[in-house]
Design a protein around this motif. Structure first.
Motif, PDB file in Angstrom:
ATOM      1  N   GLU A  12       0.832  -1.202   0.000  1.00 21.15           N
ATOM      2  CA  GLU A  12       0.000   0.000   0.000  1.00 21.15           C
ATOM      3  C   GLU A  12       0.866   1.251   0.000  1.00 21.15           C
ATOM      4  O   GLU A  12       0.614   2.190  -0.754  1.00 21.15           O
ATOM      5  CB  GLU A  12      -0.912  -0.005   1.232  1.00 21.15           C
ATOM      6  N   THR A  16       1.111   4.356  -2.761  1.00 23.68           N
ATOM      7  CA  THR A  16       0.868   5.760  -2.459  1.00 23.68           C
ATOM      8  C   THR A  16       2.133   6.606  -2.527  1.00 23.68           C
ATOM      9  O   THR A  16       2.067   7.782  -2.831  1.00 23.68           O
ATOM     10  CB  THR A  16       0.213   5.919  -1.066  1.00 23.68           C
ATOM     11  N   THR A  36     -14.433  -4.194  -8.637  1.00 19.52           N
ATOM     12  CA  THR A  36     -13.942  -3.957  -7.292  1.00 19.52           C
ATOM     13  C   THR A  36     -14.371  -5.070  -6.341  1.00 19.52           C
ATOM     14  O   THR A  36     -15.305  -5.825  -6.601  1.00 19.52           O
ATOM     15  CB  THR A  36     -14.465  -2.618  -6.753  1.00 19.52           C
ATOM     16  N   ARG A  37     -13.705  -5.126  -5.210  1.00 17.07           N
ATOM     17  CA  ARG A  37     -14.084  -6.073  -4.158  1.00 17.07           C
ATOM     18  C   ARG A  37     -15.494  -5.761  -3.672  1.00 17.07           C
ATOM     19  O   ARG A  37     -16.278  -6.664  -3.427  1.00 17.07           O
ATOM     20  CB  ARG A  37     -13.068  -5.995  -3.013  1.00 17.07           C
ATOM     21  N   PRO A 140      -4.365  -6.007  -1.389  1.00 20.86           N
ATOM     22  CA  PRO A 140      -4.988  -4.709  -1.177  1.00 20.86           C
ATOM     23  C   PRO A 140      -6.475  -4.751  -1.521  1.00 20.86           C
ATOM     24  O   PRO A 140      -6.889  -5.385  -2.484  1.00 20.86           O
ATOM     25  CB  PRO A 140      -4.227  -3.793  -2.132  1.00 20.86           C
ATOM     26  N   ASP A 142     -10.102  -2.309  -2.131  1.00 18.99           N
ATOM     27  CA  ASP A 142     -10.427  -1.281  -3.119  1.00 18.99           C
ATOM     28  C   ASP A 142      -9.696   0.039  -2.880  1.00 18.99           C
ATOM     29  O   ASP A 142      -9.452   0.794  -3.807  1.00 18.99           O
ATOM     30  CB  ASP A 142     -11.939  -1.027  -3.137  1.00 18.99           C
ATOM     31  N   ASN A 143      -9.336   0.303  -1.624  1.00 19.29           N
ATOM     32  CA  ASN A 143      -8.639   1.545  -1.290  1.00 19.29           C
ATOM     33  C   ASN A 143      -7.218   1.296  -0.806  1.00 19.29           C
ATOM     34  O   ASN A 143      -6.642   2.118  -0.100  1.00 19.29           O
ATOM     35  CB  ASN A 143      -9.439   2.315  -0.232  1.00 19.29           C
ATOM     36  N   GLY A 144      -6.667   0.145  -1.149  1.00 15.40           N
ATOM     37  CA  GLY A 144      -5.300  -0.184  -0.778  1.00 15.40           C
ATOM     38  C   GLY A 144      -5.149  -0.790   0.604  1.00 15.40           C
ATOM     39  O   GLY A 144      -4.046  -1.130   1.008  1.00 15.40           O
ATOM     40  N   GLU A 145      -6.242  -0.928   1.342  1.00 16.96           N
ATOM     41  CA  GLU A 145      -6.181  -1.497   2.686  1.00 16.96           C
ATOM     42  C   GLU A 145      -6.007  -3.014   2.598  1.00 16.96           C
ATOM     43  O   GLU A 145      -6.423  -3.628   1.630  1.00 16.96           O
ATOM     44  CB  GLU A 145      -7.473  -1.157   3.462  1.00 16.96           C
TER      45      GLU A 145
END
Length: 156
Positions: A12, A16, A36-37, A140, A142-145
């Motif tokens: 992640e 970024t 997306t997930r 990761p 959808d938002n890199g988490e």
């Protein structure tokens, strides 16, 4: 498991904070298709393991592919009657999550952890528990988490 989580966080950060070359390379790329997930969860391709995943020891959200869910977790009253054994989805999900987290804790790196589980097959006439192999992945969201996914070995 923590090594998997650390690798996801490092990935992640690279996304970024990435170097200018990798960022510039994709800057003008056209997205042809995205799935997306969140979409996979909404349409049922993935099934959320819910709060039980945290109870089992996972530090990030867990989902199972539909195929893994149907083979190892899915169970109803009709299944109990047909098979002559009383089980439920809550107990079967706990078994999957516990075996996955146990395998993750023994893992020494990598983002894919194979593990085995003994379960009564939902399909067919067999009533005896059978061994099945599943795979736990971390990657990761959808938002890199960091997120975990449990799937059959042939799924990607």
């Amino acid at each position: 498991m923590y090594e998997l989580l650390i690798k996801a966080v490092q990935a992640e950060r690279q996304l970024t904070e990435g170097d200018s070359m990798s960022t510039d390379f994709w800057a003008d790329a056209e997205i042809i298709h995205a799935y997306t997930r969140a979409q996979a969860l909404a349409d049922g391709a993935l099934v959320d393991a819910g709060p039980m995943a945290r109870e089992a020891g996972f530090a990030a959200p867990v989902a199972l592919t539909r195929a893994a869910w149907e083979d190892c977790v899915g169970w109803g009253d009709a299944d109990s009657e047909r098979k002559g054994t009383v089980q439920d989805e809550k107990g079967r999900l706990w078994d999957v999550l516990w075996m996955a987290i146990s395998a993750a804790r023994r893992n020494r790196g990598g983002d894919r952890v194979p593990f085995r589980l003994v379960r009564v097959p939902r399909t067919g006439t067999g009533r005896q528990p059978r061994l099945v192999e599943l795979t736990l992945t971390i990657g990761p969201g959808d938002n890199g988490e960091p997120v975990f996914t449990i799937m059959e070995p042939h799924e990607s």
